[in-house]
Design a protein around this motif. Structure first.
Motif, PDB file in Angstrom:
ATOM      1  N   LEU A 285       0.697  -1.118   0.004  1.00 62.70           N
ATOM      2  CA  LEU A 285      -0.047   0.064  -0.032  1.00 62.70           C
ATOM      3  C   LEU A 285       0.829   1.346  -0.136  1.00 62.70           C
ATOM      4  CD1 LEU A 285      -1.447   0.953   3.438  1.00 62.70           C
ATOM      5  CD2 LEU A 285       0.237  -0.932   3.174  1.00 62.70           C
ATOM      6  N   GLY A 286       0.184   2.394  -0.231  1.00 63.35           N
ATOM      7  CA  GLY A 286       1.112   3.517  -0.246  1.00 63.35           C
ATOM      8  C   GLY A 286       0.020   4.663  -0.011  1.00 63.35           C
ATOM      9  N   TYR A 287       0.373   6.044  -0.047  1.00 67.60           N
ATOM     10  CA  TYR A 287      -0.553   7.052   0.163  1.00 67.60           C
ATOM     11  C   TYR A 287      -0.313   8.059  -0.949  1.00 67.60           C
ATOM     12  CZ  TYR A 287      -1.130   5.164   4.671  1.00 67.60           C
ATOM     13  OH  TYR A 287      -1.393   4.133   5.648  1.00 67.60           O
ATOM     14  N   GLN A 288      -1.120   8.775  -1.299  1.00 61.96           N
ATOM     15  CA  GLN A 288      -1.256   9.982  -2.452  1.00 61.96           C
ATOM     16  C   GLN A 288      -1.825  11.083  -1.928  1.00 61.96           C
ATOM     17  OE1 GLN A 288       0.064   9.855  -5.472  1.00 61.96           O
ATOM     18  NE2 GLN A 288      -0.393  12.090  -5.417  1.00 61.96           N
ATOM     19  N   ARG A 289      -1.119  12.184  -1.918  1.00 62.03           N
ATOM     20  CA  ARG A 289      -1.645  13.553  -1.510  1.00 62.03           C
ATOM     21  C   ARG A 289      -1.902  14.584  -2.946  1.00 62.03           C
ATOM     22  NH1 ARG A 289      -4.680  17.053   0.444  1.00 62.03           N
ATOM     23  NH2 ARG A 289      -3.740  18.839   1.982  1.00 62.03           N
ATOM     24  N   VAL A 290      -2.797  15.004  -2.925  1.00 61.50           N
ATOM     25  CA  VAL A 290      -3.296  16.384  -3.754  1.00 61.50           C
ATOM     26  C   VAL A 290      -3.867  17.391  -2.885  1.00 61.50           C
ATOM     27  CG1 VAL A 290      -4.272  16.926  -6.016  1.00 61.50           C
ATOM     28  CG2 VAL A 290      -3.789  14.671  -5.434  1.00 61.50           C
ATOM     29  N   SER A 291      -3.197  18.653  -3.108  1.00 65.76           N
ATOM     30  CA  SER A 291      -3.493  19.767  -2.351  1.00 65.76           C
ATOM     31  C   SER A 291      -4.153  20.971  -3.274  1.00 65.76           C
ATOM     32  CB  SER A 291      -2.519  20.131  -1.393  1.00 65.76           C
ATOM     33  OG  SER A 291      -1.462  20.566  -1.810  1.00 65.76           O
ATOM     34  N   PRO A 292      -4.966  21.803  -3.133  1.00 63.90           N
ATOM     35  CA  PRO A 292      -5.458  22.763  -3.829  1.00 63.90           C
ATOM     36  C   PRO A 292      -4.144  23.835  -3.906  1.00 63.90           C
ATOM     37  CG  PRO A 292      -6.987  22.613  -1.911  1.00 63.90           C
ATOM     38  CD  PRO A 292      -5.721  21.710  -1.544  1.00 63.90           C
ATOM     39  N   SER A 293      -4.259  24.261  -5.339  1.00 63.07           N
ATOM     40  CA  SER A 293      -3.164  25.181  -5.906  1.00 63.07           C
ATOM     41  C   SER A 293      -3.850  26.432  -5.712  1.00 63.07           C
ATOM     42  CB  SER A 293      -2.878  24.708  -7.194  1.00 63.07           C
ATOM     43  OG  SER A 293      -3.910  24.860  -8.140  1.00 63.07           O
ATOM     44  N   GLY A 294      -5.003  26.768  -5.690  1.00 57.22           N
ATOM     45  CA  GLY A 294      -5.562  28.053  -5.789  1.00 57.22           C
ATOM     46  C   GLY A 294      -6.082  28.453  -7.097  1.00 57.22           C
ATOM     47  N   HIS A 295      -5.962  27.563  -7.984  1.00 57.82           N
ATOM     48  CA  HIS A 295      -6.333  27.652  -9.250  1.00 57.82           C
ATOM     49  C   HIS A 295      -7.317  26.421  -9.788  1.00 57.82           C
ATOM     50  CE1 HIS A 295      -6.112  29.150 -13.568  1.00 57.82           C
ATOM     51  NE2 HIS A 295      -6.100  27.747 -13.707  1.00 57.82           N
ATOM     52  N   ALA A 296      -8.361  26.743 -10.279  1.00 56.70           N
ATOM     53  CA  ALA A 296      -9.271  25.846 -11.066  1.00 56.70           C
ATOM     54  C   ALA A 296     -10.168  25.255  -9.567  1.00 56.70           C
ATOM     55  CB  ALA A 296      -8.607  24.687 -11.852  1.00 56.70           C
ATOM     56  N   GLY A 297     -10.265  23.880  -9.662  1.00 53.34           N
ATOM     57  CA  GLY A 297     -11.343  23.273  -8.897  1.00 53.34           C
ATOM     58  C   GLY A 297     -11.012  23.116  -7.341  1.00 53.34           C
ATOM     59  N   GLY A 298      -9.653  23.226  -6.821  1.00 50.61           N
ATOM     60  CA  GLY A 298      -9.565  23.168  -5.505  1.00 50.61           C
ATOM     61  C   GLY A 298      -9.536  21.668  -4.942  1.00 50.61           C
ATOM     62  N   THR A 299      -8.884  20.744  -5.986  1.00 51.11           N
ATOM     63  CA  THR A 299      -8.947  19.316  -5.497  1.00 51.11           C
ATOM     64  C   THR A 299      -7.924  19.177  -4.233  1.00 51.11           C
ATOM     65  OG1 THR A 299      -9.211  18.683  -7.778  1.00 51.11           O
ATOM     66  CG2 THR A 299      -8.015  17.193  -6.383  1.00 51.11           C
ATOM     67  N   ASP A 300      -8.700  18.027  -3.426  1.00 54.44           N
ATOM     68  CA  ASP A 300      -8.047  18.078  -2.096  1.00 54.44           C
ATOM     69  C   ASP A 300      -8.112  16.476  -1.686  1.00 54.44           C
ATOM     70  OD1 ASP A 300      -6.782  18.483   0.272  1.00 54.44           O
ATOM     71  OD2 ASP A 300      -8.098  19.928   1.192  1.00 54.44           O
ATOM     72  N   VAL A 301      -6.873  15.865  -1.628  1.00 55.92           N
ATOM     73  CA  VAL A 301      -7.104  14.361  -1.632  1.00 55.92           C
ATOM     74  C   VAL A 301      -5.914  14.065  -0.917  1.00 55.92           C
ATOM     75  CG1 VAL A 301      -6.920  12.156  -2.606  1.00 55.92           C
ATOM     76  CG2 VAL A 301      -8.153  13.990  -3.850  1.00 55.92           C
ATOM     77  N   LEU A 302      -6.183  13.109   0.354  1.00 53.92           N
ATOM     78  CA  LEU A 302      -5.177  12.484   1.037  1.00 53.92           C
ATOM     79  C   LEU A 302      -5.677  10.979   0.965  1.00 53.92           C
ATOM     80  CD1 LEU A 302      -2.472  11.884   2.529  1.00 53.92           C
ATOM     81  CD2 LEU A 302      -3.871  12.814   4.657  1.00 53.92           C
ATOM     82  N   ALA A 303      -5.395  10.055   0.432  1.00 51.17           N
ATOM     83  CA  ALA A 303      -5.843   8.760   0.256  1.00 51.17           C
ATOM     84  C   ALA A 303      -4.626   7.730   0.496  1.00 51.17           C
ATOM     85  CB  ALA A 303      -6.244   8.619  -1.403  1.00 51.17           C
ATOM     86  N   GLU A 304      -5.209   6.476   1.203  1.00 54.50           N
ATOM     87  CA  GLU A 304      -4.230   5.311   1.174  1.00 54.50           C
ATOM     88  C   GLU A 304      -4.946   4.638  -0.093  1.00 54.50           C
ATOM     89  OE1 GLU A 304      -4.228   2.826   4.754  1.00 54.50           O
ATOM     90  OE2 GLU A 304      -5.243   1.492   3.599  1.00 54.50           O
ATOM     91  N   VAL A 305      -3.819   4.195  -0.847  1.00 51.94           N
ATOM     92  CA  VAL A 305      -4.089   3.554  -2.113  1.00 51.94           C
ATOM     93  C   VAL A 305      -3.503   2.254  -2.111  1.00 51.94           C
ATOM     94  CG1 VAL A 305      -4.072   5.714  -3.473  1.00 51.94           C
ATOM     95  CG2 VAL A 305      -1.898   4.826  -3.053  1.00 51.94           C
ATOM     96  N   ARG A 306      -4.129   1.355  -2.776  1.00 47.59           N
ATOM     97  CA  ARG A 306      -3.627  -0.011  -2.888  1.00 47.59           C
ATOM     98  C   ARG A 306      -3.952  -0.697  -4.335  1.00 47.59           C
ATOM     99  NH1 ARG A 306      -3.681  -2.785   1.935  1.00 47.59           N
ATOM    100  NH2 ARG A 306      -4.264  -1.463   3.824  1.00 47.59           N
ATOM    101  N   ASP A 307      -3.678  -1.880  -4.544  1.00 46.39           N
ATOM    102  CA  ASP A 307      -3.766  -2.519  -5.954  1.00 46.39           C
ATOM    103  C   ASP A 307      -4.833  -2.232  -6.588  1.00 46.39           C
ATOM    104  OD1 ASP A 307      -1.364  -3.595  -6.192  1.00 46.39           O
ATOM    105  OD2 ASP A 307      -1.874  -5.665  -5.803  1.00 46.39           O
ATOM    106  N   GLY A 308      -4.726  -1.576  -7.950  1.00 46.62           N
ATOM    107  CA  GLY A 308      -5.825  -1.136  -8.726  1.00 46.62           C
ATOM    108  C   GLY A 308      -6.608   0.009  -8.348  1.00 46.62           C
ATOM    109  N   ASP A 309      -6.072   0.935  -7.454  1.00 50.34           N
ATOM    110  CA  ASP A 309      -6.862   2.272  -7.134  1.00 50.34           C
ATOM    111  C   ASP A 309      -6.334   3.200  -8.181  1.00 50.34           C
ATOM    112  OD1 ASP A 309      -7.577   0.990  -4.854  1.00 50.34           O
ATOM    113  OD2 ASP A 309      -6.867   2.535  -3.465  1.00 50.34           O
ATOM    114  N   VAL A 310      -7.330   3.944  -8.405  1.00 48.47           N
ATOM    115  CA  VAL A 310      -6.976   5.210  -9.090  1.00 48.47           C
ATOM    116  C   VAL A 310      -7.220   6.519  -8.520  1.00 48.47           C
ATOM    117  CG1 VAL A 310      -8.041   6.343 -11.184  1.00 48.47           C
ATOM    118  CG2 VAL A 310      -7.784   3.987 -11.175  1.00 48.47           C
ATOM    119  N   VAL A 311      -6.416   7.607  -8.920  1.00 49.34           N
ATOM    120  CA  VAL A 311      -6.664   8.835  -8.282  1.00 49.34           C
ATOM    121  C   VAL A 311      -6.446   9.805  -9.340  1.00 49.34           C
ATOM    122  CG1 VAL A 311      -5.478  10.784  -6.948  1.00 49.34           C
ATOM    123  CG2 VAL A 311      -5.380   8.415  -6.179  1.00 49.34           C
TER     124      VAL A 311
END
Length: 293
Positions: free
Chosen positions: A202-228
């Motif tokens: 397993l692992g972890y993926q971070r996406v934080s808002p850039s102040g531009h566009a949609g404000g995507t904000d993700v902190l996810a535990e990711v495993r086999d077959g996961d998509v971000v």
């Protein structure tokens, strides 16, 4: 934090596809990913529609037929065992994928305007890049990178991060068009992990808002077959837990007329690049090299 951009394994499944992400399902304009699982003697046919596609074996081998062209892909045992060959199929075409022994195959796609010729990409021509040093060391298989293999809009690469390392670091973005400095690209991450003594990784993926566009904000535990899904924002780090190597497939496309991967580093973390010359590359890398021609 929203979880709508994290699709755990099976969430985006459809028919023969364990992953089926389209511009419509993602809510954006260009990038697509399908992961096709076929049994021995399996066959799958599809219409490319308004998109160009790269067919990439994740495990197993297959034959790709499009029009008068037939490409036999030798493939590989797994994403951790070697570089794979691949095939490009253009928009407005009928494609058939067949496999004798079965396997898992990624179809990376992008809506496009030009209809380029179908082509074979040998594994020996894939540049294998070592990026970063120390615990930021990772391996990038640039099979479908801009400047490496011609597509109209599609960019696709593979990244392997040894257990305990961080990749997609420093965090970076490509969510606005600034000619010569930054591209506007939608991005898909698809993950696989190396098991240890039968224990899944397993692992972890971070996406934080850039102040531009949609404000995507993700902190996810990711495993086999996961998509971000990353329509915008600072993405990174991608963290592999100790003992489990992490693989991800990146698919990118966007509206910019020039097909380029131009990124902007997060200003709080860009300094880390200046430390890389002081450290050696992780000795576990490369996990493998492209085969000789």
């Amino acid at each position: 934090m929203t979880t709508t951009h994290h699709l755990p394994a099976g969430r985006a499944a459809s028919g023969d596809h364990t992953v089926d992400v389209s511009p419509e399902s993602a809510g954006w304009g260009y990038s697509s990913l399908r992961v096709l699982e076929l049994p021995p003697e399996g066959r799958h046919a599809f219409d490319t529609g308004d998109s160009e596609w790269l067919v990439l074996p994740l495990s197993g081998s297959c034959t790709v037929a499009v029009g008068d062209d037939t490409f036999r892909l030798h493939g590989r045992t797994s994403v951790f065992s070697g570089v794979s060959d691949f095939a490009y199929v253009p928009r407005d075409a009928q494609v058939s994928i067949t496999t004798h022994q079965g396997g898992r195959f990624a179809l990376t796609g992008a809506r496009c305007a030009r209809r380029l010729p179908a082509r074979y990409g040998p594994a020996s021509s894939v540049p294998v890049e070592l990026r970063g040093t120390g615990n930021c060391s990772r391996q990038v298989n640039n099979f479908g990178a801009a400047g490496v293999f011609e597509c109209d809009r599609l960019i696709a690469v593979e990244v392997i991060t040894p257990g305990g390392n961080w990749s997609s670091f420093p965090p970076h973005k490509h969510d606005e068009r600034r000619p010569g400095e930054e591209s506007e690209l939608e991005e898909i991450y698809y993950f696989e992990f190396a098991a240890h003594d039968g224990t899944p990784g397993l692992g972890y993926q971070r996406v934080s808002p850039s102040g531009h566009a949609g404000g995507t904000d993700v902190l996810a535990e990711v495993r086999d077959g996961d998509v971000v899904l990353i329509p915008d924002g600072w993405h990174g780090p991608s963290m592999a837990v100790p003992g489990h190597d992490m693989y991800y497939l990146n698919v990118m496309a966007g509206p910019d007329p020039d097909r380029a991967w131009l990124i902007c580093d997060h200003p709080d973390h860009a300094w880390i690049r200046d430390t890389w010359p002081e450290q050696p590359v992780d000795p576990r890398l490369p996990l493998y090299a492209a085969p000789a021609q």
